[in-house]
Design an enzyme around this catalytic site. Sequence first.
Site, PDB file in Angstrom:
ATOM      1  N   SER A 124     -11.122  -2.912   4.595  1.00 26.04           N
ATOM      2  CA  SER A 124     -10.631  -3.311   3.327  1.00 26.04           C
ATOM      3  C   SER A 124     -10.815  -4.878   3.388  1.00 26.04           C
ATOM      4  O   SER A 124     -10.679  -5.720   4.268  1.00 26.04           O
ATOM      5  CB  SER A 124      -9.081  -2.993   3.232  1.00 26.04           C
ATOM      6  OG  SER A 124      -8.528  -3.977   1.994  1.00 26.04           O
ATOM      7  N   TYR A 149       0.074  -2.289   5.017  1.00 28.03           N
ATOM      8  CA  TYR A 149      -1.282  -1.592   4.898  1.00 28.03           C
ATOM      9  C   TYR A 149      -2.385  -2.376   5.457  1.00 28.03           C
ATOM     10  O   TYR A 149      -3.331  -2.060   6.081  1.00 28.03           O
ATOM     11  CB  TYR A 149      -1.667  -1.281   3.363  1.00 28.03           C
ATOM     12  CG  TYR A 149      -2.933  -0.957   3.086  1.00 28.03           C
ATOM     13  CD1 TYR A 149      -3.692   0.054   3.412  1.00 28.03           C
ATOM     14  CD2 TYR A 149      -3.728  -1.993   2.348  1.00 28.03           C
ATOM     15  CE1 TYR A 149      -4.876   0.436   3.013  1.00 28.03           C
ATOM     16  CE2 TYR A 149      -4.923  -1.624   2.143  1.00 28.03           C
ATOM     17  CZ  TYR A 149      -5.500  -0.529   2.516  1.00 28.03           C
ATOM     18  OH  TYR A 149      -7.069  -0.266   2.182  1.00 28.03           O
ATOM     19  N   LYS A 153      -5.379  -1.869   9.135  1.00 26.67           N
ATOM     20  CA  LYS A 153      -6.962  -2.165   8.709  1.00 26.67           C
ATOM     21  C   LYS A 153      -7.433  -3.122   9.694  1.00 26.67           C
ATOM     22  O   LYS A 153      -8.235  -2.946  10.499  1.00 26.67           O
ATOM     23  CB  LYS A 153      -7.327  -2.476   7.180  1.00 26.67           C
ATOM     24  CG  LYS A 153      -7.075  -1.239   6.285  1.00 26.67           C
ATOM     25  CD  LYS A 153      -7.801  -0.094   6.495  1.00 26.67           C
ATOM     26  CE  LYS A 153      -7.571   1.183   5.575  1.00 26.67           C
ATOM     27  NZ  LYS A 153      -8.334   2.417   6.075  1.00 26.67           N
TER      28      LYS A 153
HETATM   29  C1  UD1 Z   1      -5.228  -3.690  -3.666  1.00 26.21           C
HETATM   30  C2  UD1 Z   1      -5.385  -3.910  -2.059  1.00 26.21           C
HETATM   31  C3  UD1 Z   1      -6.713  -3.461  -1.676  1.00 26.21           C
HETATM   32  C4  UD1 Z   1      -7.043  -2.122  -1.950  1.00 26.21           C
HETATM   33  C5  UD1 Z   1      -7.081  -2.007  -3.380  1.00 26.21           C
HETATM   34  C6  UD1 Z   1      -7.295  -0.560  -3.791  1.00 26.21           C
HETATM   35  C7  UD1 Z   1      -3.842  -5.737  -1.361  1.00 26.21           C
HETATM   36  C8  UD1 Z   1      -3.773  -7.097  -0.969  1.00 26.21           C
HETATM   37  N1  UD1 Z   1      -4.720  -5.324  -1.941  1.00 26.21           N
HETATM   38  O1  UD1 Z   1      -6.147  -4.593  -4.272  1.00 26.21           O
HETATM   39  O2  UD1 Z   1      -6.361  -3.829  -0.174  1.00 26.21           O
HETATM   40  O3  UD1 Z   1      -8.227  -2.038  -1.361  1.00 26.21           O
HETATM   41  O4  UD1 Z   1      -5.718  -2.440  -3.942  1.00 26.21           O
HETATM   42  O5  UD1 Z   1      -8.143  -0.561  -4.834  1.00 26.21           O
HETATM   43  O6  UD1 Z   1      -3.852  -5.194  -0.081  1.00 26.21           O
HETATM   44  N2  UD1 Z   1      -2.986  -5.683 -12.160  1.00 26.21           N
HETATM   45  C9  UD1 Z   1      -2.221  -5.659 -13.221  1.00 26.21           C
HETATM   46  N3  UD1 Z   1      -1.575  -4.710 -13.708  1.00 26.21           N
HETATM   47  C10 UD1 Z   1      -1.344  -3.561 -13.175  1.00 26.21           C
HETATM   48  C11 UD1 Z   1      -2.270  -3.280 -11.782  1.00 26.21           C
HETATM   49  C12 UD1 Z   1      -2.800  -4.394 -11.392  1.00 26.21           C
HETATM   50  O7  UD1 Z   1      -2.400  -6.821 -13.734  1.00 26.21           O
HETATM   51  O8  UD1 Z   1      -0.574  -2.677 -13.393  1.00 26.21           O
HETATM   52  C13 UD1 Z   1      -3.923  -6.645 -11.549  1.00 26.21           C
HETATM   53  C14 UD1 Z   1      -3.414  -7.328 -10.119  1.00 26.21           C
HETATM   54  O9  UD1 Z   1      -2.389  -8.084 -10.269  1.00 26.21           O
HETATM   55  C15 UD1 Z   1      -4.662  -7.840  -9.538  1.00 26.21           C
HETATM   56  C16 UD1 Z   1      -5.914  -6.874 -10.288  1.00 26.21           C
HETATM   57  O10 UD1 Z   1      -5.115  -6.267 -11.234  1.00 26.21           O
HETATM   58  O11 UD1 Z   1      -4.860  -9.081 -10.109  1.00 26.21           O
HETATM   59  C17 UD1 Z   1      -6.146  -5.869  -9.173  1.00 26.21           C
HETATM   60  O12 UD1 Z   1      -4.922  -4.852  -8.486  1.00 26.21           O
HETATM   61  P1  UD1 Z   1      -5.091  -3.681  -7.897  1.00 26.21           P
HETATM   62  O13 UD1 Z   1      -5.965  -2.659  -8.587  1.00 26.21           O
HETATM   63  O14 UD1 Z   1      -3.897  -3.340  -7.407  1.00 26.21           O
HETATM   64  O15 UD1 Z   1      -5.954  -4.148  -6.399  1.00 26.21           O
HETATM   65  P2  UD1 Z   1      -5.820  -5.418  -5.515  1.00 26.21           P
HETATM   66  O16 UD1 Z   1      -4.430  -5.745  -5.489  1.00 26.21           O
HETATM   67  O17 UD1 Z   1      -6.596  -6.240  -5.925  1.00 26.21           O
END
Ligand code: UD1
Length: 347
Positions: A124, A149, A153
């Site tokens: 990841s 998590y 990795k």
């Molecule tokens: C996370 C994990 C990554 C994993 C991925 C799976 C960390 C830090 N990150 O990435 O290892 O591979 O998930 O896809 O360990 N967001 C919103 N609203 C929501 C959900 C998300 O605004 O309801 C935003 C988050 O703040 C972020 C972006 O969308 O800025 C992406 O979030 P997310 O899909 O959860 O992925 P990551 O956190 O980037």
Amino acid sequence: MNILLTGGAGYIGSHTAIALAESGHSVFAADNFSNSSPEAIRRVSELSGQRISCFDMDIRNTPMLADILLRKEIQCVIHFAGYKAVGESLTKPLLYYDNNIATTVSLLAAMEEAGVSRLIFSSSASVYGEDAPSPISEEAGIGGCTNPYSRTKAICEQIIQDAAASSPVGLQAVLLRYFNPIGAHPSGMIGENPHGIPNNLMPYITQVAAGILPELTIFGGDYDTPDGTCLRDFIHVMDLAEAHAQAVEYLSRAASSNTDVPTVVPINIGTGTPYSVLDVVKTFSDVNGFPIPYHIGARRDGDIPALYADVSRAEQLLHWHATRSLADMCRDAWTWQRKNPEGYWLR
Ligand code: UD1
């Protein structure tokens, strides 16, 4: 080639199974269905036209795994099995260390026993930690992870390095560091199947689109980014799947090469193009033809403002780059959700 996918019924495993079958490989899967469904394997078989054998087992069962590797004459393993929910890893760290690390150790032991020397590991981008400057290359150090998590990795990557350095079977490994995989197979027959309320952005958006959830909360609109929301490297899961098929080819070339090749190679798998959270919401609305209700809320703990890949190594070593657009990702994610409002049937 005969290839075993641990966690082959999961989101990325099932899409990779299709890409491998399309490249002419014989695919086998091992999964305990703790967070996946046998229905995914059935649909992969239907889509690929190849009857995929799936062993219902815990990867920590080393003797059973070694037996499968030998009996099925497996030449390469792709290790997807593991837990992946960041939030849950903070509340149940020991579960994550036990499951993610013990499966990797067991797999490496079984591969040694069975004489299997090619491994692709599902890693990841979060191994780079929170201070990673983007675009980030594989030369950057790993560590500084924000949750257990991600630490599992990073630790597994290290375990694979150590195992390769002392391997009696000449272990060669590729560590694929995924950025943000989203979307689904364009047929809408397989896709991401989160239990409960999704934590990740795209499944949350598709559940809002389906009317299951009322509204998306965008976590933070005051970051130092062009529109104030976080930037990520979203990649279509089928592009990601095809990168695995290219990694299999890379390992074959490495095995027959006369020159010295590194035994363990980390490779970023992303598009190299950052999009903001708002870009995703707007593209989803435009492509699918209806609005996604959202509001801007507080920042989420542990989120970093921008994370996207330097993808030059993937291009150079795998002869691969992503070809699908953000619009493709949004359309295919919605097709999957629309056709499977409740995901796969539960066992
Ligand atoms: C996370 C994990 C990554 C994993 C991925 C799976 C960390 C830090 N990150 O990435 O290892 O591979 O998930 O896809 O360990 N967001 C919103 N609203 C929501 C959900 C998300 O605004 O309801 C935003 C988050 O703040 C972020 C972006 O969308 O800025 C992406 O979030 P997310 O899909 O959860 O992925 P990551 O956190 O980037």
